[in-house]
Design a protein around this motif. Structure first.
Motif, PDB file in Angstrom:
ATOM      1  N   ALA A  48       8.582  61.596  24.382  1.00  0.00           N
ATOM      2  CA  ALA A  48       8.845  61.777  22.953  1.00  0.00           C
ATOM      3  C   ALA A  48       7.542  61.769  22.158  1.00  0.00           C
ATOM      4  O   ALA A  48       7.323  62.622  21.288  1.00  0.00           O
ATOM      5  CB  ALA A  48       9.781  60.675  22.447  1.00  0.00           C
ATOM      6  N   GLY A  49       6.663  60.809  22.470  1.00  0.00           N
ATOM      7  CA  GLY A  49       5.382  60.738  21.772  1.00  0.00           C
ATOM      8  C   GLY A  49       4.538  61.975  21.997  1.00  0.00           C
ATOM      9  O   GLY A  49       3.884  62.477  21.075  1.00  0.00           O
ATOM     10  N   GLN A  50       4.556  62.482  23.231  1.00  0.00           N
ATOM     11  CA  GLN A  50       3.801  63.695  23.553  1.00  0.00           C
ATOM     12  C   GLN A  50       4.328  64.889  22.754  1.00  0.00           C
ATOM     13  O   GLN A  50       3.567  65.787  22.391  1.00  0.00           O
ATOM     14  CB  GLN A  50       3.907  63.964  25.053  1.00  0.00           C
TER      15      GLN A  50
ATOM     16  N   LYS B 139       8.862  56.353  17.972  1.00  0.00           N
ATOM     17  CA  LYS B 139      10.021  55.590  18.436  1.00  0.00           C
ATOM     18  C   LYS B 139      11.169  55.633  17.433  1.00  0.00           C
ATOM     19  O   LYS B 139      12.343  55.699  17.808  1.00  0.00           O
ATOM     20  CB  LYS B 139       9.609  54.149  18.713  1.00  0.00           C
ATOM     21  N   ASN B 140      10.866  55.613  16.146  1.00  0.00           N
ATOM     22  CA  ASN B 140      11.909  55.626  15.120  1.00  0.00           C
ATOM     23  C   ASN B 140      12.636  56.968  15.031  1.00  0.00           C
ATOM     24  O   ASN B 140      13.703  57.048  14.422  1.00  0.00           O
ATOM     25  CB  ASN B 140      11.311  55.285  13.754  1.00  0.00           C
ATOM     26  N   ALA B 141      12.055  58.007  15.632  1.00  0.00           N
ATOM     27  CA  ALA B 141      12.678  59.337  15.583  1.00  0.00           C
ATOM     28  C   ALA B 141      13.499  59.629  16.828  1.00  0.00           C
ATOM     29  O   ALA B 141      14.044  60.720  16.961  1.00  0.00           O
ATOM     30  CB  ALA B 141      11.602  60.408  15.400  1.00  0.00           C
ATOM     31  N   VAL B 142      13.598  58.655  17.744  1.00  0.00           N
ATOM     32  CA  VAL B 142      14.371  58.841  18.979  1.00  0.00           C
ATOM     33  C   VAL B 142      15.770  58.261  18.811  1.00  0.00           C
ATOM     34  O   VAL B 142      15.932  57.119  18.379  1.00  0.00           O
ATOM     35  CB  VAL B 142      13.657  58.178  20.175  1.00  0.00           C
ATOM     36  N   VAL B 143      16.764  59.063  19.149  1.00  0.00           N
ATOM     37  CA  VAL B 143      18.164  58.636  19.097  1.00  0.00           C
ATOM     38  C   VAL B 143      18.715  58.654  20.519  1.00  0.00           C
ATOM     39  O   VAL B 143      18.600  59.660  21.222  1.00  0.00           O
ATOM     40  CB  VAL B 143      18.992  59.584  18.207  1.00  0.00           C
TER      41      VAL B 143
END
Length: 294
Positions: free
Chosen positions: A92-94, A99-103
């Motif tokens: 996700a970071g790549q 982290k707050n944008a991951v569901v």
């Protein structure tokens, strides 16, 4: 002075041709399409944090419930702990999602790679890449090289096996739809039909209750089972690589997903810069210690 009609017509025609030529020369020309990248995706579709995701600005990641160790910790994919949770957040970071944008979304193991439109951007759940599964879904590049292992109760007949031939007369069990079950059928080729379970929890219960002699699971799961869940069990051994490309876990995406190239690129970058190796060392460091069954 008046021009002859023929001369006048020629002059007007010449003026029209000149105007048309000027207009065509100034008209906007169609842009050439960007050449596809090596991954099959176009470079501008992988803009950090700007992918065409299920929910704009968010990245929806799926896994099964419960989420087992060592892949996840405390059955909480959201905490970033455990091998697959850490890998998911690294990918996700790549891709440009914090982290707050991951569901997170709960999807049963077999449903993740079944035919049909998906409600997630990618699924991470120890799903081995195979040609058969590729008919229904897309896979990213592999994020983990897999070995299958045999677990049996200490002191049992199965615990004393040292090679594949010794497993053939045993009653073995595995979860349905897994490469663990494929390993029993294709590598061991037992004389007794394998017991098949919907979940690994059921396979572990069958082992504890003596309904099977041994179960087959991926190696990191085998270490966790013997260390924390069935402590009177042990790892009999792991199966060797049968040659060619190793079995790998891949992230599962919708068939023909526009994100596949971007997600594969992220996994490749994490492998290249050593991130995957560091995550594996932290969460799966025991997975090199099992004897090889030949």
């Amino acid at each position: 002075m008046h021009l002859a009609p023929r001369v006048l017509r020629r002059a007007v025609a010449g003026a029209i041709v000149a105007l048309l030529a000027t207009a065509v020369g100034c008209a906007p020309q169609p842009e050439e399409k960007a050449a596809p990248t090596a991954s099959g995706s176009r470079a501008n579709t992988c803009a950090k944090g700007g992918l065409a995701t299920e929910t704009p600005g968010k990245l929806t990641i799926a896994t099964d419930e419960p989420a087992y160790e060592p892949w996840f910790k405390d059955d909480k994919p959201t905490n970033g702990e455990g091998f697959e949770s850490a890998v998911a957040y690294a990918v996700a970071g790549q891709l440009g999602y914090g982290k707050n944008a991951v569901v997170w979304q709960s999807v049963p193991f077999n449903k993740a790679f079944a035919p049909g439109e998906k409600t997630f951007d990618f699924d991470i759940n120890q799903v081995s890449i195979s040609d058969e599964r590729k008919k229904a879904v897309d896979f990213s590049s592999g994020y983990y090289d897999v070995r299958q292992a045999v677990v049996a109760l200490k002191g049992s007949k199965a615990a004393g096996v040292t090679g594949v031939a010794g497993l053939r007369g045993l009653k073995l069990g595995a979860q349905v739809g897994t490469t663990s079950l494929d390993t029993i059928d294709d590598v061991v080729k037992p004389t007794r039909q394998a017991a098949v379970y919907a979940k690994n929890d059921q396979a572990k219960s069958a082992l504890k209750n003596g309904q099977v002699d041994a179960i087959v699971v991926d190696l990191p799961t085998a270490f966790y089972i013997t260390a924390a869940e069935v402590t009177d069990a042990e790892i009999v051994g792991q199966f060797e690589n049968r040659g060619g490309a190793p079995e790998q876990f891949g992230l599962v995406l919708d068939k023909g997903s526009a994100l596949t190239g971007c997600v594969s690129g992220a996994v490749d970058a994490l492998r290249k810069d050593g991130t995957l190796a560091r995550i594996e060392q932290r969460w799966l460091s025991d997975a090199v210690d099992a004897p090889v069954l030949k």
